[in-house]
Structures are given as C-alpha cells and as structure tokens.
Design a protein around this motif. Structure first.
Motif, PDB file in Angstrom:
ATOM      1  N   SER A 191      -3.945   3.473 -11.846  1.00 27.82           N
ATOM      2  CA  SER A 191      -2.976   2.661 -10.866  1.00 27.82           C
ATOM      3  C   SER A 191      -2.608   3.721  -9.732  1.00 27.82           C
ATOM      4  O   SER A 191      -2.983   4.781  -9.798  1.00 27.82           O
ATOM      5  CB  SER A 191      -1.789   2.226 -11.409  1.00 27.82           C
ATOM      6  OG  SER A 191      -1.092   1.401 -10.668  1.00 27.82           O
ATOM      7  N   GLY A 192      -2.075   2.991  -8.752  1.00 29.57           N
ATOM      8  CA  GLY A 192      -1.523   3.936  -7.522  1.00 29.57           C
ATOM      9  C   GLY A 192      -0.273   4.442  -7.856  1.00 29.57           C
ATOM     10  O   GLY A 192       0.627   3.577  -8.262  1.00 29.57           O
ATOM     11  N   VAL A 193       0.087   5.630  -7.259  1.00 27.25           N
ATOM     12  CA  VAL A 193       1.529   6.180  -7.567  1.00 27.25           C
ATOM     13  C   VAL A 193       2.541   5.197  -6.801  1.00 27.25           C
ATOM     14  O   VAL A 193       3.394   5.284  -7.215  1.00 27.25           O
ATOM     15  CB  VAL A 193       1.548   7.412  -6.947  1.00 27.25           C
ATOM     16  CG1 VAL A 193       1.426   7.616  -5.503  1.00 27.25           C
ATOM     17  CG2 VAL A 193       2.704   8.413  -7.374  1.00 27.25           C
ATOM     18  N   ALA A 194       2.121   4.516  -5.851  1.00 28.86           N
ATOM     19  CA  ALA A 194       2.849   3.778  -4.986  1.00 28.86           C
ATOM     20  C   ALA A 194       3.088   2.081  -5.200  1.00 28.86           C
ATOM     21  O   ALA A 194       3.289   1.223  -4.513  1.00 28.86           O
ATOM     22  CB  ALA A 194       2.884   3.820  -3.399  1.00 28.86           C
ATOM     23  N   ALA A 228      -2.826   9.662  -6.554  1.00 29.71           N
ATOM     24  CA  ALA A 228      -1.741  10.028  -5.401  1.00 29.71           C
ATOM     25  C   ALA A 228      -2.224   9.345  -4.357  1.00 29.71           C
ATOM     26  O   ALA A 228      -3.616   9.235  -4.125  1.00 29.71           O
ATOM     27  CB  ALA A 228      -1.605  11.521  -5.272  1.00 29.71           C
ATOM     28  N   GLY A 229      -1.654   8.902  -3.256  1.00 29.95           N
ATOM     29  CA  GLY A 229      -1.859   8.491  -2.132  1.00 29.95           C
ATOM     30  C   GLY A 229      -2.407   7.122  -1.999  1.00 29.95           C
ATOM     31  O   GLY A 229      -3.151   6.499  -1.142  1.00 29.95           O
ATOM     32  N   ALA A 230      -2.115   6.168  -3.238  1.00 30.49           N
ATOM     33  CA  ALA A 230      -2.668   4.857  -3.303  1.00 30.49           C
ATOM     34  C   ALA A 230      -1.451   4.015  -3.635  1.00 30.49           C
ATOM     35  O   ALA A 230      -0.518   4.588  -4.410  1.00 30.49           O
ATOM     36  CB  ALA A 230      -3.584   4.663  -4.640  1.00 30.49           C
ATOM     37  N   GLY A 231      -1.688   2.737  -3.117  1.00 31.35           N
ATOM     38  CA  GLY A 231      -0.458   1.826  -3.656  1.00 31.35           C
ATOM     39  C   GLY A 231      -1.409   0.752  -4.453  1.00 31.35           C
ATOM     40  O   GLY A 231      -1.946   1.017  -5.395  1.00 31.35           O
ATOM     41  N   HIS A 232      -1.062  -0.472  -4.175  1.00 32.73           N
ATOM     42  CA  HIS A 232      -2.046  -1.474  -5.088  1.00 32.73           C
ATOM     43  C   HIS A 232      -3.198  -1.658  -4.801  1.00 32.73           C
ATOM     44  O   HIS A 232      -3.962  -2.064  -5.515  1.00 32.73           O
ATOM     45  CB  HIS A 232      -1.134  -2.884  -4.544  1.00 32.73           C
ATOM     46  CG  HIS A 232      -1.626  -4.130  -5.571  1.00 32.73           C
ATOM     47  ND1 HIS A 232      -1.405  -3.942  -7.047  1.00 32.73           N
ATOM     48  CD2 HIS A 232      -2.195  -5.328  -5.173  1.00 32.73           C
ATOM     49  CE1 HIS A 232      -1.928  -4.930  -7.604  1.00 32.73           C
ATOM     50  NE2 HIS A 232      -2.219  -5.914  -6.588  1.00 32.73           N
ATOM     51  N   SER A 238       0.787  -1.317   0.072  1.00 28.01           N
ATOM     52  CA  SER A 238       0.070   0.174  -0.144  1.00 28.01           C
ATOM     53  C   SER A 238       0.812   1.111  -0.024  1.00 28.01           C
ATOM     54  O   SER A 238       2.082   1.343   0.172  1.00 28.01           O
ATOM     55  CB  SER A 238      -1.107  -0.041   1.266  1.00 28.01           C
ATOM     56  OG  SER A 238      -0.119   0.370   2.579  1.00 28.01           O
ATOM     57  N   ALA A 239       0.075   2.418  -0.169  1.00 26.46           N
ATOM     58  CA  ALA A 239       0.784   3.653   0.020  1.00 26.46           C
ATOM     59  C   ALA A 239       1.429   3.960   1.079  1.00 26.46           C
ATOM     60  O   ALA A 239       2.129   4.820   1.580  1.00 26.46           O
ATOM     61  CB  ALA A 239       0.030   4.821  -0.559  1.00 26.46           C
ATOM     62  N   ASP A 240       0.924   3.170   2.316  1.00 20.12           N
ATOM     63  CA  ASP A 240       1.328   3.460   3.732  1.00 20.12           C
ATOM     64  C   ASP A 240       2.808   3.143   3.904  1.00 20.12           C
ATOM     65  O   ASP A 240       3.352   3.326   4.990  1.00 20.12           O
ATOM     66  CB  ASP A 240       0.572   2.639   4.807  1.00 20.12           C
ATOM     67  CG  ASP A 240      -0.937   3.034   4.729  1.00 20.12           C
ATOM     68  OD1 ASP A 240      -1.299   4.359   4.278  1.00 20.12           O
ATOM     69  OD2 ASP A 240      -1.822   2.371   5.404  1.00 20.12           O
TER      70      ASP A 240
END
Length: 385
Positions: free
Chosen positions: A327-330, A359-363, A221-223
């Motif tokens: 998609s997510g930036v991360a 922005a602010g998102a992973g998978h 995740s973006a975390d």
C-alpha cells in the motif's frame, strides 16, 4: 454504447497490445497484454479498481514482462471496452458481485490458454476479487498480491448455538446509520456509490467530468498533503468520520461536491508526472462513453450483503497461497475496514510473506510509484514458496 471500431486509439507503450477475448462468462473481455511474444510463459493477471481501467497498469506491464511473465490486464465487468454485461442501475446487479468477477478472471485465463496463474495482482476492488480467487481456487491462482485494500478474512457463521433459545423472528426495523446521526451528519462512500444518483452525479458533474476525475485522482494520491492516514481502533462513528470526505462524505454532498474544493492548481497539474493531461483525457473519454454504473454495481453487492453471503460459504477458510500486501503511505484504504489489516496479517492469509508501505504513494500505486511497485512484486514472486 459505441462499437469497438468507433473507439479511439489507446496510447500504449510499444510492447503492450490490445485484444478482445469472447465467450468469457457471457462477456467479450478487453485485455491489455505484454510478454505475449514468447509462448508458455507463466502468467500474471492484473485486476484494476474503481474508477480505473486496465489502462491503469500501463506503467508496470512491460517491466513485469521483462521479468519473464505473460502479463494480462483486463477491463473488469462493467468497465471500459469489456462488453456483454447489463450495466444499468435497474439490471441484474447481482451479476457484479465478487463471485462473478472472480469467475470472469478464471474464465479469461482459461480462454487465453493458461491452466494456472503465477500470481493474481489486484488493486482496490480488484484486490477483493484477487483475494477471493486465491481463497477459492488456490490450485489455479498460485499466489496473490493485494494492493491498497486489505483482505480481513471470511465472515464467520454462528458456531455451537444449537442449544440456545430460539431467536425472535419478528422483523426488525432497519438500523439507522450512526454516521447519519452525528452532529455533522455523514455517510460512507460505499453507501453513496450504491445510490441511484451516484452515476449521474459523477458523469454529469457541474464541474465537468474531466475536472471531477482530476480532483478525485489528486485527493486520493500522495500529492494531497492532507492524506495522513492512521489505524481506526474504536469502531465508533465519531472516529470513522475522521477520514477524509472522499471516504466519509457529508450526508447532503455528492462525490464531485466533496472533492471539488481540493481541485489541484494548474501548477500542481503541470507537476503531476504520474497522470499528465493526455492520460486523464483517456479516462475521461472512456467513462464519458460507458458511465460509472457498471463499476458502481459492485458496491451495491457489498452494501446489500450479496458479497458477504458468498463468502460465508467459506467460513473458517483462509488464503493459504503465498501472499503479499502493498500500500501507499498516504493511502487511507490501508485502514478500511477497521481491523482488516491486522486480521489479514494474523489470520486471513497464512502465508503473508511480503508486506510493504511505499513512500511517496497514495491510493494509485501502479500509477504513482510504478518502479517501486514492480520491484516489490518481482521480488515477492522470486521468493514466494
């Protein structure tokens, strides 16, 4: 496996209901749906990935229904409360190839009374299935939204080689994985997920199933601040191994061992609003009941070449319905496999009308940033042509 009447209640927002649809390609499919109150609405089909469930769409279903759609999210073959498949390692794992999952999707929508789908939306493994559906049945799946995992196109068959010398038909020794030959020996996650031990490793992790799932969701995740993906261009094993160890594992490590060092602290868990404890508990109860092997069997179809051989029938074909990629930036999946993102934009999808990196998102897009994702999907649907 427990029977349906022994299943624990699923905590869902009001307006989302559960159904079971029998007789779908040999399955009884467990479905979540929203927007069912109004008949003859256009349909949206949402396909989850690994290791998720239809439950992963819980935050986007009502907003999509409010935009005027009948929103349908099934547990895929081998997952959750969908039954009828042989989910064992030694069963007919070919029944889990992308072709069969796509046939499941078509059969489900027909069984539910739809003769077309406004958009098929897929995440992770579901994105591969969604792309395949749009490729082979554009008459039925009128547009496609691909999340996280780009569709790089159909593998080519040799063309114009009839005058060349006959190939050497002597059997070749299996090629050694170049990742395994690195100074720090590695293996790709698809190789690991295809192994006999993967299901037991994850289901019976020494850290516990719940902690494994918490760490796995966190690290993708973006975390997790170390997720800073970039395009892979050289194609070498050395460059490929620059991905995080949840995608390119140490050769002697399991997935739980790979993600355990990045288990979030209690403060980080408390701050995780997109996946609070009661929601991770649901994933844990479901996968404890079913195991992971049904989902893992799809990876075996990929590493064995079965998924590729089905696609080769469509060599030279493209996705020609309106398409959207988000998609997510991360999210490292954006760049897997190398070159797929560029191929999707240049060639594989001829009507790529919408492309976004959130922005602010992973998978885990639909869980991490559901509001942004919903807005982008609705905007795409309103302008798709």
């Amino acid at each position: 496996m427990k029977t349906q009447d022994q299943l624990k209640d699923m905590e869902l927002p009001a307006g989302i209901r559960e159904r079971y649809v029998p007789g779908v390609n040999g399955l009884t499919v467990h479905v979540l749906e929203a927007g069912f109150e109004t008949p003859k609405r256009p349909a949206l089909l949402l396909l989850h990935g690994f290791p998720e469930l239809a439950y992963s769409w819980r935050k986007v279903m009502l907003p999509l229904a409010a935009a005027g759609y009948h929103v349908i999210a099934p547990d895929l073959r081998g997952y959750g409360r969908t039954t009828g498949s042989d989910n064992s390692f030694d069963g007919n794992y070919a029944s889990f190839r992308t072709h069969e999952l796509s046939r499941d999707a078509l059969g489900l929508m027909m069984a539910m009374g739809h003769n077309s789908v406004s958009a098929i939306v897929g995440h992770d493994v579901g994105s591969t299935v969604a792309a395949y559906c749009a490729l082979v049945r554009p008459d039925f799946f009128r547009s496609v939204v691909i999340l996280s995992c780009p569709f790089g196109g159909v593998p080519p068959l040799p063309f114009g080689v009839e005058g060349q010398a006959s190939p050497n038909l002597q059997p070749l020794a299996p090629a050694k994985d170049p990742l395994a030959s690195l100074p720090r020996p590695r293996k790709d996650s698809t190789t690991y997920f295809s192994s006999r031990s993967a299901n037991d490793d994850m289901l019976n992790s020494k850290h516990g199933l719940r902690d494994f799932q918490r760490a796995y969701f966190h690290v993708k995740s973006a975390d997790w601040s170390q997720n800073k993906p970039f395009a892979l261009t050289s194609g070498t094993a050395e460059e490929f191994a620059r991905q995080p160890t949840y995608y390119v594992l140490d050769l002697d490590k399991t997935m739980p061992e790979s993600v355990a060092p990045y288990m979030p602290s209690q403060n980080e868990i408390d701050a995780c609003k997109w996946l609070p404890d009661n929601e991770i508990d649901f994933y844990t109860q479901e996968f404890k009941r079913t195991g992971f092997q049904g989902g893992l069997n799809w990876y075996r179809c990929t590493t064995s070449g079965l998924n590729r051989s089905d696609l080769e029938l469509f060599s030279g074909h493209t996705i020609d319905v309106p398409s959207c990629f988000i998609s997510g930036v991360a999210d490292w999946a954006t760049f897997r496999p190398p070159g797929a993102l560029e191929q999707m934009q240049r060639k594989a999808c001829t009507k790529m009308q919408s492309f976004h990196i959130i922005a602010g998102a992973g998978h885990w897009l639909q869980q991490e940033q559901p509001e942004q994702l919903t807005e982008l999907i609705v905007d795409f649907l309103q302008h798709a042509k």
